[in-house]
Scaffold this active site. Structure first.
Site, PDB file in Angstrom:
ATOM      1  N   HIS A 196       1.042  -0.947   0.046  1.00  8.79           N
ATOM      2  CA  HIS A 196      -0.097   0.210  -0.459  1.00  8.79           C
ATOM      3  C   HIS A 196       0.689   1.338   0.261  1.00  8.79           C
ATOM      4  O   HIS A 196       0.749   2.382  -0.644  1.00  8.79           O
ATOM      5  CB  HIS A 196      -1.089  -0.173   1.422  1.00  8.79           C
ATOM      6  CG  HIS A 196      -1.895   1.151   1.613  1.00  8.79           C
ATOM      7  ND1 HIS A 196      -2.606   1.181   0.528  1.00  8.79           N
ATOM      8  CD2 HIS A 196      -2.073   2.115   1.901  1.00  8.79           C
ATOM      9  CE1 HIS A 196      -3.402   2.653   1.089  1.00  8.79           C
ATOM     10  NE2 HIS A 196      -3.091   2.690   1.359  1.00  8.79           N
ATOM     11  N   CYS A 509      -9.857  -1.439 -10.614  1.00  8.02           N
ATOM     12  CA  CYS A 509      -9.767  -0.085  -9.739  1.00  8.02           C
ATOM     13  C   CYS A 509      -8.000  -0.592  -9.078  1.00  8.02           C
ATOM     14  O   CYS A 509      -6.954   0.433  -8.396  1.00  8.02           O
ATOM     15  CB  CYS A 509     -10.679   0.412  -8.836  1.00  8.02           C
ATOM     16  SG  CYS A 509     -10.252  -0.435  -7.383  1.00  8.02           S
TER      17      CYS A 509
HETATM   18  C1  PEP Z   1      -6.950  -3.490  -4.797  1.00 11.24           C
HETATM   19  O1  PEP Z   1      -6.745  -4.719  -4.222  1.00 11.24           O
HETATM   20  O2  PEP Z   1      -6.822  -3.892  -6.040  1.00 11.24           O
HETATM   21  C2  PEP Z   1      -7.323  -2.973  -4.109  1.00 11.24           C
HETATM   22  C3  PEP Z   1      -7.557  -1.431  -4.963  1.00 11.24           C
HETATM   23  O3  PEP Z   1      -7.997  -2.393  -2.751  1.00 11.24           O
HETATM   24  P1  PEP Z   1      -5.997  -1.455  -2.297  1.00 11.24           P
HETATM   25  O4  PEP Z   1      -4.851  -1.287  -3.040  1.00 11.24           O
HETATM   26  O5  PEP Z   1      -5.947  -0.716  -1.143  1.00 11.24           O
HETATM   27  O6  PEP Z   1      -5.987  -2.875  -1.035  1.00 11.24           O
END
Ligand code: PEP
Ligand code: MG
Length: 554
Positions: A196, A509
């Site tokens: 993240h 996303c």
């Molecule tokens: C994902 O898991 O692809 C996502 C968009 O959420 P995050 O990266 O915040 O876990």
């Protein structure tokens, strides 16, 4: 000082190249600085520890006041116990003595005293009492945070040269803090491609490298370092020739970025006119101006974690509402999809570590993350849903539910949304509630989930991690963590088909949305949109404009 040229490779996690001066940053429990002090420094160091204790105490009292209003009183009791520990001479007084007697810095003294107490706890036979050592750890960490806060002092980046932070590991909040203080680039020894923290760096356009093992031990503050986040390469003490070569590269990249500008505010469509929206993944209000300038077709994913991560307590409804309203207003009519809080896993929040929301799961990525945590803490969910609904007064908003594994989770969130609509006298169904598809089980029950969702958003970062059993933040398995495994396309295809059958929109996303090698596949699968970091939006819009839409027949 040794100025021998060294070079190495690391994971290219963001974009950009920067040549600057090193500033080492060693945070966290394992890496606190250990310094011997002169006699003249001792008193000041004791005062620094006392000030940190005082700040921790004030913070605790503020949390205590806030929690008194909750129906759930366990956290209040925990805070009361923490307050007693904070004032216990066994911890602070003895740490103050250590500073004086051993002539060591405050962090070191505090850590040593915490370890001493924890050792005593380890010898206790009673299992319950033994387990209370985690309280000592939490109280100590709370003080440590205030002490270490000074590591991020604003006077730290005042040099004329760009500053490159070299750290062992950095949390998403620290990355943003450093960026706001003017850091020009970041290199971490730890971390994987879709951790993240690195997604945050990508979002704010901060050049970053991860997995640069053993670099910390080889650099010194002020060393010249070249960070190439395009190719995953660093050079310590580069030659004049290398610097000149990279300067030319930086100029060429600036020109290429300038050329892409013609794609700003253009509709996102293929060469034969098929629309696929290019939207923004945002986390900070500072990003809104750029999103508007680029003309993205909405915010496909607003990660609300950051609003929660900085604080010692979950922000209340009013504070959240103010921030969400600002974002919706800033997007001037383009829809904003707010994802409900998804802390946990590689997104630890300070409030979880410090307060009654502490979660002790053995394997956080598989534990209380996203909707699982929210359903355990309905007061947190409720405040967030109400704040988002209230912000809908300023424009179209959607709610996105993270980490869904069962239809019952979507149903429970929907019930909460409906109840909040009633309370606020907002018409039900004015806000769409979408489901993140990021757990393989969700794909397998996509038809059921489509029946209780207004849209799907595929989170490929987690979908890849959970499908391939490869931690997204672990550099040792970054070769296994790959979207090219055939299972990933199969899961995305199945999700798209379920959404089409139920006639609900589906988009991606996760970071894969910004990978040009996948744009054609997403287009032909009939996805409605791709949501990505702003630094990729124009490149993908340009690429899309060159592709022919040839729909895949299921
Ligand atoms: C994902 O898991 O692809 C996502 C968009 O959420 P995050 O990266 O915040 O876990
Ligand atoms: Mg995710």
């Amino acid at each position: 000082m040794n100025s021998q040229r060294l070079e190495g490779t690391a994971i290219a996690s963001s974009s950009g190249v920067v040549i600057g001066k090193v500033q080492k940053l060693v945070a966290g429990q394992a890496a606190i600085s250990e310094r011997h002090l002169s006699t003249e420094e001792l008193q000041e160091e004791q005062l620094r520890l006392a000030a940190a204790v005082q700040s921790a105490l004030q913070e605790l009292d503020a949390e205590h006041t806030h929690l008194l209003g909750l129906e759930h009183q366990d956290p209040v009791l925990i805070l009361e116990a923490h307050r007693m520990l904070l004032l216990d001479p066994e911890l602070v007084d003895k740490a103050l003595n250590l500073i004086e007697n051993e002539k060591i810095n405050a962090e070191w003294a505090l850590r040593r005293q915490m370890d001493e107490i924890i050792t005593v706890f380890d010898c206790i036979e009673d299992e319950y009492l033994r387990s209370r050592k985690s309280d000592v750890e939490q109280v100590g960490q709370r003080i440590m945070c205030h002490l270490m806060g000074q590591v991020f002092g604003s006077d730290s980046m005042q040099s004329d040269d760009p500053t490159i932070i070299v750290a062992d590991d950095l949390s998403p909040s620290n990355i943003v803090l450093l960026w706001r203080q003017g850091a020009a680039g970041i290199i971490c020894e730890q971390g994987g491609i879709n951790a993240h923290a690195i997604i945050v760096a990508r979002g704010i356009g901060l050049p970053a490298l991860l997995g640069a093992s053993d670099l910390l031990g080889q650099v010194h503050d002020g060393d010249v370092l070249l960070l190439d986040a395009e190719q995953g390469h660093w050079i310590l003490h580069p030659s004049a020739k290398e610097i000149a070569q990279y300067q030319r590269f930086i100029t060429a990249m600036d020109l290429a970025r300038h050329d892409l500008k013609v794609f700003a505010k253009q509709p996102s469509k293929s060469a034969n006119g098929h629309r696929m929206d290019i939207m923004a993944n945002l986390e900070f209000r500072e990003e809104i101006a750029l999103a508007v300038e680029l003309g993205v077709e909405g915010v496909g994913l607003f990660r609300t974690e950051f609003i929660f991560m900085q604080d010692a307590m979950p922000p209340d409804e009013t504070r959240q509402y103010q921030q969400y309203a600002e974002i919706v207003k800033g997007m001037h009519g383009f829809a904003v999809t707010f994802r409900l809080l998804d802390v946990g896993g590689d997104k630890p929040a300070l409030f979880q570590q410090l307060s009654g929301y502490h979660y002790n799961g053995e394997n956080p990525a598989m534990g209380l993350r996203g909707v699982r945590m929210l359903l355990q803490w309905p007061s947190v969910l409720r405040a967030q849903v109400r704040a988002i609904l209230r912000a809908s007064e300023y424009g179209e908003v959607n709610i996105l539910v993270p980490m869904v594994t069962n239809s019952s989770e979507m149903i429970a969130v929907r019930e909460m949304v409906d109840a909040c609509c009633d309370e606020l006298e907002i018409q039900k169904n004015t806000v769409s509630v979408g489901c993140m598809i990021e757990v393989p089980a969700a794909v397998m029950i996509a038809d059921d989930l489509a029946a209780v969702s207004d849209f799907f958003s595929i989170g490929t970062n987690d979908l890849i991690q959970y499908t391939l059993a490869a931690d997204r933040a672990d550099e040792d398995v970054c070769g296994i963590y790959s979207p090219n495994h055939p299972a990933i396309l199969a899961l995305i295809r199945k999700t798209a088909h379920a959404a089409h059958k139920a006639e609900i929109p589906v988009m991606v996303c996760g970071e894969l949305a910004a990978n040009p090698e996948w744009t054609e596949t997403f287009l032909n699968l009939g996805l409605h949109g791709l949501s990505m970091s702003l630094n990729s939006a124009l490149r993908i819009r340009k690429h899309l404009s060159q592709l022919e839409y040839k729909p895949e027949v299921p």
